[in-house]
Write an enzyme that holds these catalytic residues in place. Structure first.
Site, mmCIF file in Angstrom:
data_model
loop_
_atom_site.group_PDB
_atom_site.id
_atom_site.type_symbol
_atom_site.label_atom_id
_atom_site.label_comp_id
_atom_site.label_asym_id
_atom_site.label_seq_id
_atom_site.Cartn_x
_atom_site.Cartn_y
_atom_site.Cartn_z
ATOM 1 N N CYS A 60 88.217 40.789 65.303
ATOM 2 C CA CYS A 60 86.833 40.841 66.031
ATOM 3 C C CYS A 60 86.674 41.626 67.184
ATOM 4 C CB CYS A 60 86.476 39.346 66.289
ATOM 5 S SG CYS A 60 84.541 38.966 66.750
ATOM 6 N N ASN A 116 54.519 11.645 84.972
ATOM 7 C CA ASN A 116 55.755 11.586 84.257
ATOM 8 C C ASN A 116 56.050 10.267 83.738
ATOM 9 O OD1 ASN A 116 56.257 14.265 85.029
ATOM 10 N ND2 ASN A 116 57.332 13.746 86.876
ATOM 11 N N LYS A 152 71.574 42.281 67.311
ATOM 12 C CA LYS A 152 73.085 42.536 67.466
ATOM 13 C C LYS A 152 73.754 43.373 66.385
ATOM 14 C CE LYS A 152 77.391 40.146 68.667
ATOM 15 N NZ LYS A 152 78.001 38.898 68.857
ATOM 16 N N LYS A 190 95.596 38.507 67.992
ATOM 17 C CA LYS A 190 94.302 39.201 68.453
ATOM 18 C C LYS A 190 94.714 39.397 69.878
ATOM 19 C CE LYS A 190 89.452 38.200 69.256
ATOM 20 N NZ LYS A 190 88.359 37.250 69.043
ATOM 21 N N GLU A 244 59.216 26.914 79.613
ATOM 22 C CA GLU A 244 59.316 25.650 80.197
ATOM 23 C C GLU A 244 60.892 25.266 80.517
ATOM 24 O OE1 GLU A 244 55.636 23.743 77.651
ATOM 25 O OE2 GLU A 244 57.820 23.158 77.022
ATOM 26 N N GLU A 252 87.514 35.335 60.890
ATOM 27 C CA GLU A 252 88.343 34.745 61.795
ATOM 28 C C GLU A 252 88.262 33.183 62.142
ATOM 29 O OE1 GLU A 252 87.960 35.693 66.857
ATOM 30 O OE2 GLU A 252 86.510 36.157 65.669
ATOM 31 N N SER A 276 52.383 16.528 69.586
ATOM 32 C CA SER A 276 51.072 16.346 70.473
ATOM 33 C C SER A 276 49.912 16.924 70.255
ATOM 34 C CB SER A 276 51.819 17.134 71.779
ATOM 35 O OG SER A 276 51.892 18.367 71.553
ATOM 36 N N GLY A 277 49.853 17.742 69.285
ATOM 37 C CA GLY A 277 48.791 18.527 68.845
ATOM 38 C C GLY A 277 48.653 20.001 69.587
ATOM 39 N N SER A 313 81.277 36.392 64.536
ATOM 40 C CA SER A 313 80.234 37.125 65.399
ATOM 41 C C SER A 313 78.990 36.586 65.530
ATOM 42 C CB SER A 313 80.267 38.406 65.113
ATOM 43 O OG SER A 313 79.344 39.295 66.005
#
Length: 552
Positions: free
Chosen positions: A149, A373, A181, A113, A402, A45, A292-293, A175
């Site tokens: 599709c 920060n 999926k 389509k 995070e 597609e 950073s470790g 897709s």
């Protein structure tokens, strides 16, 4: 009457916007099909434009250039098998997602389509017009139906094609992957085969585009739903598939059924492929990241090496007085195990300079989150300076946990051009590290064996921006946090759903509030590999200014 029909299936990786390059790939596939005696060579597609090209397709100069490329391709591939390829088609003020059949130097057929997806990462209702329900096209005396599709996820298109004489279904797809999926696709396609009684070929593309990765796994089903063949996941491949006509009609001649890797391997392959293609398709060759470790940056370093090779990855340790000796040792161990360049850039002098500059304005105020920060933003500044100076794209390393609750500093550790683990919850980060240590595949450019020291995985996570800091000081423990986010984000659930699952209402409310107030950070964050159907970016679009909270 024709009793045998050969299709050459091109499971390839197009590049969005590279019309001539995509056409060249199509020509090479067509030549291979011609040499193999194919009747039809098929691509996926919107192949000529690359997929998902989003609003770029709306630009008249672009879709007109794509149409011209299709017409030029028809002339170049005049003497040989028919060529089926996806692309845009504009006529009478409308724009369609089309599948073209090229033969004898011209476009002999067009499929438009009908069902336009308008969910998750797709906005086709705002880009394309709805095509009519149509009939099959003819190639070498065989009538073929090609639902495009999404059309194959609805019964009406396939049934109309069967009723109007289609002898088998060839379905071109763009897709993209999300976890598990393939089973969803397979179930839909088995339904189409059972409803129509026709053999079906599901042709998918491969490759990364921004956050999405197309996973291939092209397959064929015979009447009754029996799997006739399956191509590999993620790999570019051209395969010749034969169909034979018998007393009961057409059947696909069985071919190799390539084994499917488990979900852990597929997720990791998606992340690696996403980064590799993002780099190649945007023109970068090298990356850097702050090491950073901790477990997140260690995993991103391993991903980067597997995608690009150790020679193209720079890791930088940027310690402060709060950085533990353990972290320094762990970061260096990861860098050595991966074989990457490792630079040591302390931030103490820079932090002192910033602290002194702000001292007159901050006089009389207690130090706190602002000062924490500043450390993160200094690291972001220094990493971006290295990125600018050496032309290396900065990778950011925030996991989905995070990113969800905003436990990251905007313009600090969120700096970067791409985030490989953006859709990977922290608990899956730990397990992915263990999986990578225990597994190595031919598509990985990094070394085999233990590349992430167990101590990196097992120690308590910490941002190390103050003395004795632990992530659990600010957040629920990650197993609890991730389980709540799974309900609130991935399942789109409610506070009542969280309580029903055994969590304290106060904790669920707190996590929900963090989720909503962090929207502005996600709006400005780097893209990253999509692993689920509720990834942060196109899958989940929330307002930044939003006072609603679930009263449950």
């Amino acid at each position: 009457m024709v009793d045998r029909f050969r299709v050459t299936l091109a499971q390839l990786n197009p590049v969005v916007g590279d019309l001539s390059g995509n056409a060249a790939k199509a020509r090479e596939a067509w030549k291979m099909g011609r040499d193999a005696g194919a009747d039809l060579v098929a691509l996926s597609e919107m192949f000529i434009t690359g997929y998902n090209a989003q609003d770029l397709v709306l630009k008249p100069a672009f879709h007109q250039a794509a149409m011209a490329e299709i017409q030029h391709l028809a002339k170049e591939c005049a003497d040989g098998p028919a060529l089926a390829i996806g692309g845009p088609w504009a006529e009478d003020g409308k724009l369609f997602n089309a599948y073209f059949i090229l033969k004898g130097g011209t476009i002999t057929s067009k499929v438009l389509k009908h069902h336009l997806p308008n969910e998750t990462v797709f906005d086709e209702m705002r880009i394309f017009d709805v095509g009519p329900l149509g009939g099959p096209y003819s190639v070498a005396g065989v009538r073929i139906g090609s639902p495009i599709c999404e059309d194959s996820w609805h019964e009406d298109v396939a049934e109309t094609l069967e009723e109007t004489g289609a002898e088998f279904l060839l379905i071109p797809n763009g897709s993209p992957y999300y976890r598990d999926k393939y089973d969803v696709r397979l179930n839909h396609m088995v339904s189409r085969v059972i409803e129509t009684g026709l053999p079906l070929i599901y042709l998918n593309m491969v490759g990364g585009q921004d956050d999405q990765v197309f996973d291939g796994a092209t397959f064929g089903l015979n009447p009754g739903g029996e799997l006739a063949f399956r191509m590999p996941v993620f790999d570019e491949m051209i395969q010749h598939v034969d169909l034979e006509r018998g007393d009961a009609g057409w059947r696909i001649v069985p071919h190799d059924i390539v084994a499917q890797p488990d979900a852990w391997e597929q997720d990791y392959r998606v992340i690696v492929q996403a980064l590799s293609d993002y780099m190649a398709k945007t023109g970068f060759t090298k990356v850097l990241l702050g090491l950073s470790g901790g477990v997140d940056s260690a995993l991103v370093a391993a991903i980067a090496v597997d995608a690009l090779g150790a020679e193209n990855v720079r890791c930088v340790m940027l310690p402060s007085e709060y950085t533990s000796t353990e972290s320094l040792e762990d970061g260096e161990a990861v860098a050595k195990a991966l074989g990457v360049r490792y630079d040591y850039v302390p931030i103490s002098e820079s932090r002192t300079a910033v602290t002194n500059t702000l001292a007159p304005l901050f006089e009389g105020l207690d130090p706190g989150l602002t000062e924490e920060n500043i450390q993160s933003r200094l690291r972001g500044l220094l990493l971006m300076a290295l990125s600018n100076k050496f032309g290396e794209m900065l990778l950011t390393t925030g996991n989905k946990s995070e990113v969800a609750v905003g436990y990251a500093t905007i313009y600090g550790d969120m700096n970067g051009g791409y985030n490989p683990i953006k859709d990977l919850y922290k608990t899956r980060v730990f397990e992915t590290c263990r999986w990578r240590n225990a597994n190595h595949r031919s598509w990985m450019k990094g070394p085999a064996g233990e590349v992430i020291h167990p101590n990196v995985i097992d120690k308590a996570p910490s941002a190390e921006l103050r003395d004795d800091q632990k992530d659990s000081d600010s957040l629920p423990d990650y197993p609890e946090l991730d389980a709540l986010l799974e309900i609130l984000v991935d399942q789109d659930g409610s506070i009542a759903d969280c309580v029903a699952a055994g969590f304290r209402r106060e904790t669920a409310k707190r996590v929900e509030n963090l989720l909503y107030i962090s929207e502005y950070k996600r709006f400005q964050s780097a893209p990253g590999a999509r692993l689920t159907s509720r990834a942060f970016w196109l899958d989940r679009r929330y307002p930044i200014a939003n006072r609603w909270r679930d009263p449950g």
